[in-house]
Write an enzyme that holds these catalytic residues in place. Structure first.
Site, PDB file in Angstrom:
ATOM      1  N   GLY B 146      -0.519  -0.497   0.946  1.00 45.90           N
ATOM      2  CA  GLY B 146      -1.525  -0.091  -0.033  1.00 45.90           C
ATOM      3  C   GLY B 146      -2.912  -0.224   0.565  1.00 45.90           C
ATOM      4  CB  CYS B 147      -6.165   1.278  -0.367  1.00 44.54           C
ATOM      5  SG  CYS B 147      -6.027   1.180  -2.152  1.00 44.54           S
ATOM      6  CE1 TYR B 148      -8.955  -3.010  -4.155  1.00 42.88           C
ATOM      7  CE2 TYR B 148      -7.046  -2.470  -5.481  1.00 42.88           C
ATOM      8  CZ  TYR B 148      -8.414  -2.548  -5.335  1.00 42.88           C
ATOM      9  OH  TYR B 148      -9.237  -2.160  -6.371  1.00 42.88           O
ATOM     10  CB  ALA B 151      -9.354  -3.130   3.219  1.00 42.55           C
TER      11      ALA B 151
END
EC number: 1.2.1.38
Lengths: 335, 335, 335, 335
Positions: B146-148, B151
């Site tokens: 996922g994006c979270y 990062a």
């Protein structure tokens, strides 16, 4: 009606002071000045055309003293203490929106510059009413807190008694662009900050010592404060997300409610707070929740009002013995 | 040219997959589907008119297997594992952008729903190339992070060896609105989020266990992860501000550089990062600084690219033995 | 590969030129300069770090002539003609993004300043490919149109043959803030333009004569052009809403389609156009509809690409006899 | 104090009515309702927590009649006339914010639906105080104008006496997203409209006949009105750019000033107007300039206040014989 003055009317906080003071039932705005002078308030702020019309003078302390009992200073730090000391000598009470009277001498000089009014510095009350109300009442010089310390302190102070020994606090603050003021810079260019977000001066920002000092002053406890401000693509409003560890799990809403239940300008919320619900008002909305011993606090204010101008007028209300809420904006701009 | 398929082309990540795959020098996009089908890609995404013209089918695993060797699934979790298991049985390799293969069984079922493809779950490689490159190479099913977590993990993993024992990590994540997808909700209404910012699902968000699991997997160490996502008034881009305590003070830039110096898609920065410098690219920009033993890390990605579609194609490049950078966007949209 | 140079690389259009030319299959960017020089392109534009690394020189026409066959000038007007005339004398072809070669002498001097390169002014081709393709092919100096005239002319020129005699055209143009460039001004301060919109230089804007001149040149007809630009809170993109009266009712979509059906970079749309469908591309999207004899045309471009840098590279493609679409961005950034 | 009611309190205009009426010195808000009821105003609008606390009823005309003398209806058209006719029969005066009483019967039924209260339709006064003040004074049913007609009519009406015979008016209107209301749609999704702008219902929008009808009513002249609304990425505020041809050149500022010099809520400006100077107020700011016989007018309002709620309260002030400015917001939100 108590006659009041604004020195420093060209910026955003100056404009907000004009708006609040011209509507206030007990203050009469009798003198408005900037360092340049020789203009009108409606030329400085065209939105006031047809609503507020006043001459803007070149700032002069002795002129202020002739007409006003209280002066609001919305000036850059350093310039501010120059005017403040003159005004105090002339018997005018001062609500200073700059940083000049917020810190103890050592800290001030470490983070800003040499202090030129040490005489009045030690008298100054820190203008966070929820925690310094009694001192404010008796002071003639109020150091109005910055927007970052206001939102941070209101969020974290209730939990200082419960903090886990020797653990740091992390404050992730997000500020709208009006907090950077009206002056031009590449950071405030629309193209830079629109569709963007970034931290600046991380961990080294000078609001950290202000927050740490007040914790120490109120709770006689030294806490490491790590403060990271971010700029967000929003005109006004500030959200502080605060992370800390407590000795024990507890109900953070209960802690907040027991402390703030009688406060007119703190709203304890049961859901994460947002800035639109406070923008346009003097409210600080706070929410908190825990994960084991880790605490998350979210506090939101209007950076120009609770973080500057409306809090300044609340302080003036206190000085004058008025109800704190008198003439203070409470209706958010939303939508 | 290796023939590839996209299942789930109507959303934002589907659109980004179409854009990357139609420009890719070694992949040929031969099949595009949604759950409804019977339309064209330019009707779904009018900006593609005159550039990409393709029929959009009603998703059917056996049709995919006839024409494609790799399938990208941009589907909701639960739906995704249904297609993935069929495709894998039919010999098609899968890069899954949903959450379905990201977590170990227990964690998945605790945070999502019953898993219906446990057979392939244990084979899945976690598609974060910097840390799982070798496993990705040998896998036929990739769980695209996922994006979270992307990062967050890229920012914090380099520092796990130095973390102070028994101290938590705090992740303050800020996501653009495209991360919430195309579906309508009061949260994504323009009037709600414009000029606003707020946390949601604080500390209880289901990306926390994903982050904690990968830390444990890579470093055999259990760390408390407190994850608080915020929605910001930005279309695309994500910034993660990470706070942790280390055993000793160190030079965090050096730590980052020594780990990432040969990584094509991580840029270690000497100043706080921003999302505009990465939006439109697969880069993750990272900056870090310390205050005593307290560490602040700032990492920025494009949530739809590095946080989804371009990272998916990097994973496909790895599976196929191509250079990882082949056909991957590197030029930011800025300004 | 044809060696090319960019003079004026520090602004937004300079950055876009770098991005396009470093990806172009037939142009090789060999020289980049600004008026200051002595830096690198990745320092000027940090988003390019790790992608494009080039020295930036102090602009010098004779150095350009040693290494490049075509120069793109992204300079302020007046400065630009200084370099252009030198470069032309030295045998370098020029695509000039400034206003310096767009107007006939009289008009130029009435709206800008004295022209110092009248020798080459009369040779210059107006770089709007759809209407000046043949002249561009044979020219060594191309006056790349401004963003406002590009969007306006592509929208209105198809209807000039049908215009009602002696009626004016009204162009209501809306531009993103990047059109105002990187320089600081109170207009481009985030707080000024966020949540705002306003017209500037209404009716008196100097793009009106440029538009009127090209109508006259192409159709030998003098039309009154009233041009009102507005600034909108958007980083990039431009929408022109054009109002005019026709002699007779007609099907405006048919008129547009018959003229543009073979044009690679004009898309005639059946619904009102938006800027997100073209931002990031060289497309001009156009829609039109009538109410009796009154015509409404809506045309959208990316102000920095079709309105500047990508159109400049299309013109260079034409000069070199390449396919016009070679290396030109076609995939919008959306979402 | 005159007791008043709001029916339809859940939307943006309902919220603005609550804010104005609870601060009004002569109106007392005694009844608030929605079609669902059974909630509180602070639950509907969390920003009101701690400021306004009221029960929200299920709308019932006979209950209104028991307690209130004036009712503000912020309901969808069609629903509104149902309530209005009941209220009028029960002796309650009505300020209707819907479209139901704005048009003559034929026009209404052509553009909306069958009218079910033709009895009161012919009595209704059009609530644009500057032009219908006398009729408003004597009416018990006020049709509060829409935001588009308000901004358009205030801008163009002063010039109707000078319009060139048989020439059309073109209105290029730009509205913030709050104008589309709270309901979810792909148009109001943040990702759709952020960084974007587009026209909708061009030339065919149903506000054109409303504008044309009022011109005809006031000046007995039939003018072709071409109205094109655009959605802009702004929460609140509206700018109308109006283009028309006059018989002769004149000084448009003089025309505006002579007409509006005594109007408390129109400000004639010497520079192009912007929406931030009026957002938060009941002001309409207007600027105009000419190019030969072509006229450009720019008028700005807050779409939710002057375009709806505050204008409604001005109309109520007029009905009651109060000063028109009583309790009406005049201080813009800016910055």
């Amino acid at each position: 009606m108590i006659p009041v003055a604004i020195i420093g009317a060209s910026g955003y906080t100056g404009l907000e002071l004009v708006k609040i003071l011209t509507q206030h039932p007990e203050f009469e705005l009798v003198y408005v000045a900037t360092s340049e002078g020789e203009t009108t308030i409606q030329q400085l702020h065209p939105s006031l055309e047809g609503v507020v019309t006043m001459q803007v003078e070149k700032a002069d302390a002795s002129e202020v003293a002739k007409v006003a009992q209280i002066a609001f200073l919305a000036l850059p730090h350093k310039t501010s203490m120059g005017f403040a000391s003159q005004l105090l000598e002339l018997g005018v009470k001062v609500v200073d929106l700059s940083a000049d009277y917020r810190l103890k001498l050592d800290r001030y000089e470490a983070h800003y510059c040499k202090h030129t009014d040490t005489k009045h510095l030690c008298e100054a009350a820190y203008g966070l009413p929820e925690f310094y109300r009694n001192k404010i009442k008796e002071s003639r010089i109020i150091a109005n807190p910055g927007c970052y310390p206001t939102a941070s302190l209101l969020g974290l102070l209730p939990f200082i008694p419960y903090i886990k020994k020797d653990t740091p606090i992390f404050i992730d603050a997000k500020s709208g662009v009006s907090g950077a003021g009206k002056k031009l810079s590449s950071t405030t260019h629309y193209v830079t900050i629109n569709e963007n977000i970034f931290a600046y001066n991380p961990i080294k920002h000078r609001h950290a010592p202000e927050i740490a000092e007040k914790i120490d002053e109120l709770f006689v406890t030294q806490v490491e404060v790590n403060f990271v401000p971010h700029l967000i693509p929003v005109t006004r409003g500030m959200l502080c997300s605060i992370y800390m560890q407590l000795e024990n799990e507890l109900d953070p809403i209960e802690v907040l409610e027991s402390l703030y239940k009688d406060e007119p300008f703190v709203r304890v919320r049961n859901n994460p707070v947002d800035i639109k619900s406070v923008a346009g008002t003097n409210f600080c909305d706070i929410y908190a929740t825990m994960n084991g011993n880790s605490l998350f606090i979210s506090s939101a204010i209007d950076n120009l009002l609770r973080g500057a101008s409306s809090q300044a007028v609340v302080n003036a209300n206190i000085i004058c013995g008025f109800d704190e809420t008198l003439g203070i904006p409470q209706l958010a701009y939303v939508p």
